[in-house]
Design an enzyme around this catalytic site. Sequence first.
Site, short mmCIF file in Angstrom:
data_model
loop_
_atom_site.label_atom_id
_atom_site.label_comp_id
_atom_site.label_asym_id
_atom_site.label_seq_id
_atom_site.Cartn_x
_atom_site.Cartn_y
_atom_site.Cartn_z
CB VAL A 103 -0.94 0.01 1.23
CG1 VAL A 103 -1.75 1.29 1.27
CG2 VAL A 103 -1.86 -1.19 1.21
N GLY B 80 6.37 3.93 4.42
CA GLY B 80 6.42 5.05 5.34
C GLY B 80 7.82 5.29 5.87
CG PHE C 241 9.89 4.51 11.81
CD1 PHE C 241 11.19 4.49 12.27
CD2 PHE C 241 9.10 5.60 12.08
CE1 PHE C 241 11.69 5.54 13.01
CE2 PHE C 241 9.60 6.66 12.83
CZ PHE C 241 10.89 6.63 13.29
CG ASP D 271 1.93 13.75 10.79
OD1 ASP D 271 2.17 14.81 10.15
OD2 ASP D 271 2.43 12.66 10.48
N1 LIG Z 1 -5.40 0.94 7.67
C1 LIG Z 1 -5.01 1.37 6.48
N2 LIG Z 1 -5.74 1.10 5.38
C2 LIG Z 1 -5.35 1.53 4.16
N3 LIG Z 1 -4.22 2.23 3.94
C3 LIG Z 1 -3.44 2.52 4.99
C4 LIG Z 1 -3.79 2.10 6.31
N4 LIG Z 1 -2.83 2.54 7.15
C5 LIG Z 1 -1.94 3.20 6.41
N5 LIG Z 1 -2.29 3.19 5.11
C6 LIG Z 1 -1.55 3.83 4.01
O1 LIG Z 1 -0.19 3.76 4.29
C7 LIG Z 1 0.37 5.08 4.39
C8 LIG Z 1 1.47 5.08 5.41
O2 LIG Z 1 0.93 4.68 6.65
P1 LIG Z 1 1.42 5.37 7.96
O3 LIG Z 1 1.27 6.84 7.78
O4 LIG Z 1 0.75 4.74 9.11
O5 LIG Z 1 2.99 4.96 7.91
P2 LIG Z 1 4.20 5.69 8.54
O6 LIG Z 1 5.37 4.78 8.43
O7 LIG Z 1 3.83 6.14 9.91
O8 LIG Z 1 4.41 6.93 7.64
P3 LIG Z 1 5.17 8.24 8.07
O9 LIG Z 1 5.81 7.98 9.38
O10 LIG Z 1 6.11 8.47 6.95
O11 LIG Z 1 4.10 9.28 8.21
C9 LIG Z 1 -0.83 5.96 4.73
O12 LIG Z 1 -0.61 7.30 4.35
C10 LIG Z 1 -1.92 5.29 3.91
O13 LIG Z 1 -1.85 5.68 2.56
#
Ligand SMILES: Nc1ncnc2c1ncn2[C@@H]1O[C@H](COP(=O)(O)OP(=O)(O)OP(=O)(O)O)[C@@H](O)[C@H]1O
Length: 478
Positions: free
Chosen positions: A136, A139, A141, A271
């Site tokens: 999907v 990110g 981490f 955020d």
């Molecule tokens: N439950 C979910 N269902 C569908 N898509 C999701 C879901 N959780 C996350 N995503 C997708 O994955 C992306 C990254 O998720 P998330 O922001 O939780 O990761 P992250 O590693 O914390 O990113 P960052 O720290 O860079 O902001 C989201 O912007 C979204 O597009």
Amino acid sequence: MGNVKSRNDTHHQGNRKFTRNLSQPQLTTTAVQPPPSGTLGETAQQQQTQHDHHQQSLKQASFWSLGSLNWNLSFSTSGRRHSFKQRQKSSRKSFNTLQYSRRSKTQWHKPLTNAIFSSHFKESSRNSEFHIDHLVAKGAFGVVFRVIDKNAAEKQQHKHGQQENNTDKQSSTPVYALKVLKKSKIISENSIQQIKDEADIQKLCGHHPFIVQQIDLWQNRHNLHILSEYVPNGELFSKIANFSLDLIRIYLAEIALALDFLHNAGIIYRDAKPENILLSADYHLKLTDFGLSKWLKLGLSTKTMCGTFQYMAPEILRGEPYTHSVDWWSLGIIVCQMFVKRSPDIRQFITITLPEHLQPKDSVDNILHSRQEDLPEAINRDLRDIDEFLPEEVAALPHEARDVLKRLLEFDGQKRLHSVRALQKIAMYKDFKIEAKYLLNLRPLDIIKNDNITLFDGDENIRSAENNIEAATLFQNF
Ligand SMILES: Nc1ncnc2c1ncn2[C@@H]1O[C@H](COP(=O)(O)OP(=O)(O)OP(=O)(O)O)[C@@H](O)[C@H]1O
């Protein structure tokens, strides 16, 4: 207009925190190795069998088993991260202590790395229970996958097998979002507590209708896993091209309810941005990613500088203590983007407030390469009037739209609109109840159709078997 194009809109620029472009494969996965050519002693038939097996694997790529993957992820330290957090000295100290304790070892001791996270992430791995359906997002981490629960899927197939000639065999596939985070990255970035808070907060608040629900947490030797409900229609601006006043009214109310709920639970989110707002099957909104959230009682302030530049409130950029009202500022920026497809121009503002090492590079470059007389006048003084800052298109909006923007994008955090109660009282919400039950009974899709709103086809990059192979490859080499 496609999904990719939408990312180049002004309001998306310089704001991505992960890469979704799966079109460039990098390495081959361990799970699907190409047949070795001309291995000594191998018969042509054996080679053919291996080749067929490889082809078969390619075809079945949409059913990757998590258990079959080599979980040796490597993270790029040069990767851009648009959400950032300035780390506090106290937590840096605890990281140093950890470093010293392992100085003589070449590898993390398994019980130690497990113990660090075991208060939140149980050690029994559930990886073999899921198939990776597709990647999907990537990110800061780790990576997020859409996964299928194998057992539930089999049960469903069995059920359908018994329901011969049943006209409606379609039922909801047991899919989830699985966020996989690399432990070593979390430790080296001194983010252990941050990840634990993220897990706790989502667990506590995930039952809210406009927040993504957490299902389970676990860890294996190298990675942490957060299993959540899968929100199928992607990120807000990746799917919706333009917004009508009626749609904005609903979406603003839904995110306001989610933020208000967090604030009343003693959490500051920090955020709020379109990438963290997902569209459910029926086009209601869900807030995700609690990576920058923090326990903070309503009324108290904090001062860690963090967020995503474009959405950060002036008081954060100034390095001043700030309260939960910073989330309402971010919401104001998102609403402004929904109304006029542009963000307020915060660059002038950033230039005069952020220390140089925290300024976004392009904005610094712009300033350095400008002649003194070309520099905007506002650079040398504080911005006080909101009209200097809002995009000019805002002037043409209806009164209630301008009103809500000015209230949310109030420079003074204390005067800023900062509760659902206050939102309910303004012109935009006359005759409209800001309540979850009321909102859930509304049908955003009907408004989208009635108001001729364009929907992007957001799934083009994730459906094919080839892309699923690339997803697994990307996952391995991340
Ligand atoms: N439950 C979910 N269902 C569908 N898509 C999701 C879901 N959780 C996350 N995503 C997708 O994955 C992306 C990254 O998720 P998330 O922001 O939780 O990761 P992250 O590693 O914390 O990113 P960052 O720290 O860079 O902001 C989201 O912007 C979204 O597009």
